[in-house]
Design a protein around this motif. Structure first.
Motif, PDB file in Angstrom:
ATOM      1  N   ASP A  45       0.837  -1.197   0.000  1.00 52.11           N
ATOM      2  CA  ASP A  45       0.000   0.000   0.000  1.00 52.11           C
ATOM      3  C   ASP A  45       0.873   1.249   0.000  1.00 52.11           C
ATOM      4  O   ASP A  45       1.793   1.352   0.802  1.00 52.11           O
ATOM      5  N   ILE A  48       0.915   7.658   2.303  1.00 49.90           N
ATOM      6  CA  ILE A  48       0.186   8.887   1.963  1.00 49.90           C
ATOM      7  C   ILE A  48       1.008  10.066   2.473  1.00 49.90           C
ATOM      8  O   ILE A  48       1.368  10.122   3.654  1.00 49.90           O
ATOM      9  N   ASP A  60       0.109   8.752   6.318  1.00 54.09           N
ATOM     10  CA  ASP A  60      -0.224   7.358   6.580  1.00 54.09           C
ATOM     11  C   ASP A  60       0.925   6.479   6.113  1.00 54.09           C
ATOM     12  O   ASP A  60       1.450   6.680   5.013  1.00 54.09           O
ATOM     13  N   ASP A  90      -8.465  14.764  10.792  1.00 56.16           N
ATOM     14  CA  ASP A  90      -9.757  14.123  10.529  1.00 56.16           C
ATOM     15  C   ASP A  90      -9.585  12.901   9.629  1.00 56.16           C
ATOM     16  O   ASP A  90     -10.147  11.841   9.881  1.00 56.16           O
ATOM     17  N   TRP A  91      -8.804  13.064   8.560  1.00 53.10           N
ATOM     18  CA  TRP A  91      -8.566  11.953   7.626  1.00 53.10           C
ATOM     19  C   TRP A  91      -7.878  10.792   8.342  1.00 53.10           C
ATOM     20  O   TRP A  91      -8.267   9.630   8.177  1.00 53.10           O
ATOM     21  N   MET A  92      -6.863  11.099   9.157  1.00 50.55           N
ATOM     22  CA  MET A  92      -6.108  10.054   9.860  1.00 50.55           C
ATOM     23  C   MET A  92      -7.000   9.283  10.835  1.00 50.55           C
ATOM     24  O   MET A  92      -6.931   8.052  10.903  1.00 50.55           O
ATOM     25  N   LYS A  94     -10.320   8.940  10.772  1.00 53.01           N
ATOM     26  CA  LYS A  94     -11.274   8.111  10.020  1.00 53.01           C
ATOM     27  C   LYS A  94     -10.569   6.895   9.427  1.00 53.01           C
ATOM     28  O   LYS A  94     -11.095   5.785   9.451  1.00 53.01           O
ATOM     29  N   ASN A  95      -9.374   7.089   8.900  1.00 54.26           N
ATOM     30  CA  ASN A  95      -8.603   5.998   8.305  1.00 54.26           C
ATOM     31  C   ASN A  95      -8.244   4.943   9.352  1.00 54.26           C
ATOM     32  O   ASN A  95      -8.393   3.748   9.116  1.00 54.26           O
ATOM     33  N   GLN A  96      -7.774   5.381  10.521  1.00 50.01           N
ATOM     34  CA  GLN A  96      -7.411   4.440  11.580  1.00 50.01           C
ATOM     35  C   GLN A  96      -8.630   3.664  12.073  1.00 50.01           C
ATOM     36  O   GLN A  96      -8.551   2.465  12.317  1.00 50.01           O
ATOM     37  N   GLY A  98     -11.075   2.794  10.417  1.00 52.71           N
ATOM     38  CA  GLY A  98     -11.462   1.838   9.385  1.00 52.71           C
ATOM     39  C   GLY A  98     -10.638   0.562   9.423  1.00 52.71           C
ATOM     40  O   GLY A  98     -10.939  -0.406   8.738  1.00 52.71           O
ATOM     41  N   ARG A  99      -9.600   0.545  10.230  1.00 53.75           N
ATOM     42  CA  ARG A  99      -8.744  -0.642  10.329  1.00 53.75           C
ATOM     43  C   ARG A  99      -9.273  -1.556  11.419  1.00 53.75           C
ATOM     44  O   ARG A  99      -9.898  -1.118  12.368  1.00 53.75           O
ATOM     45  N   ARG A 114     -12.395  12.426  17.452  1.00 54.18           N
ATOM     46  CA  ARG A 114     -13.223  12.902  16.334  1.00 54.18           C
ATOM     47  C   ARG A 114     -14.461  13.629  16.859  1.00 54.18           C
ATOM     48  O   ARG A 114     -14.800  14.714  16.379  1.00 54.18           O
TER      49      ARG A 114
END
Length: 184
Positions: A45, A48, A60, A90-92, A94-96, A98-99, A114
């Protein structure tokens, strides 16, 4: 030249501690497994990165990056444009979230971060239609996040308190904060 440009970008990747702190640390076993996978298969992957001035902030892939640095390995990367530091956070988060490999404490902490951020953003008075007319979407931040993460509204609010408390502890004792997040 594209190759020299990519090399130049890789050399200018920087790690900001405030962003790295949002990434739950891997256990020694997980890190060992990641290292073995990367040595065998390479980095699957892309990391980022966010272009800021002359440097590129790692958003990321902190663990993959450290393994690659240790072994002098190449890695794919993808540049993503963010508005500002808050947009990155915010992106980090949400991304975390999702794991799948997060402890319950890590999930609670990230949901709480958040919630606390979005709750503050929601206090805008310019969105009302008149003096006492309610906004069209009257759903609270807690309700919205509760639906998204399939937990109760109370859980989201408790997560917010947990995140605040853990950040206070972490300011004095980062090791204790890490232990709490690992569930110790």
């Amino acid at each position: 030249n594209k190759n020299s440009n990519e090399l130049s970008i890789r050399d200018r990747i920087v790690i900001r501690e405030e962003f790295k702190a949002l990434i739950p640390p891997l256990s020694a076993d997980e890190l060992e497994q990641l290292e073995a996978n990367i040595l065998k298969e390479g980095v699957r992957d892309p990391l980022i990165i966010w272009s800021v001035g002359e440097s590129f902030v790692l958003v990321d892939g902190h663990n993959r990056f450290s393994v690659c640095q240790k072994h002098g390995l190449d890695f794919p990367f993808k540049q993503v444009a963010f508005k500002d530091d808050d947009d990155v956070r915010d992106w980090m988060i949400k991304n975390q979230l999702g794991r799948r490999n997060l402890s319950p404490e890590q999930q609670s902490y990230l949901r709480g971060l958040r919630y606390n951020r979005e709750k503050l953003q929601g206090r805008r008075t310019d969105l009302t239609l008149g003096q006492n007319v309610l906004k069209l979407n009257s759903e609270s931040t807690a309700e919205t996040l509760a639906k998204e993460y399939n937990v109760s509204e109370k859980t989201i609010k408790r997560d917010g308190e947990f995140a605040k408390g853990l950040d206070l502890i972490g300011a004095e004792n980062p090791v204790l904060k890490a232990q709490v997040l690992k569930g110790a």
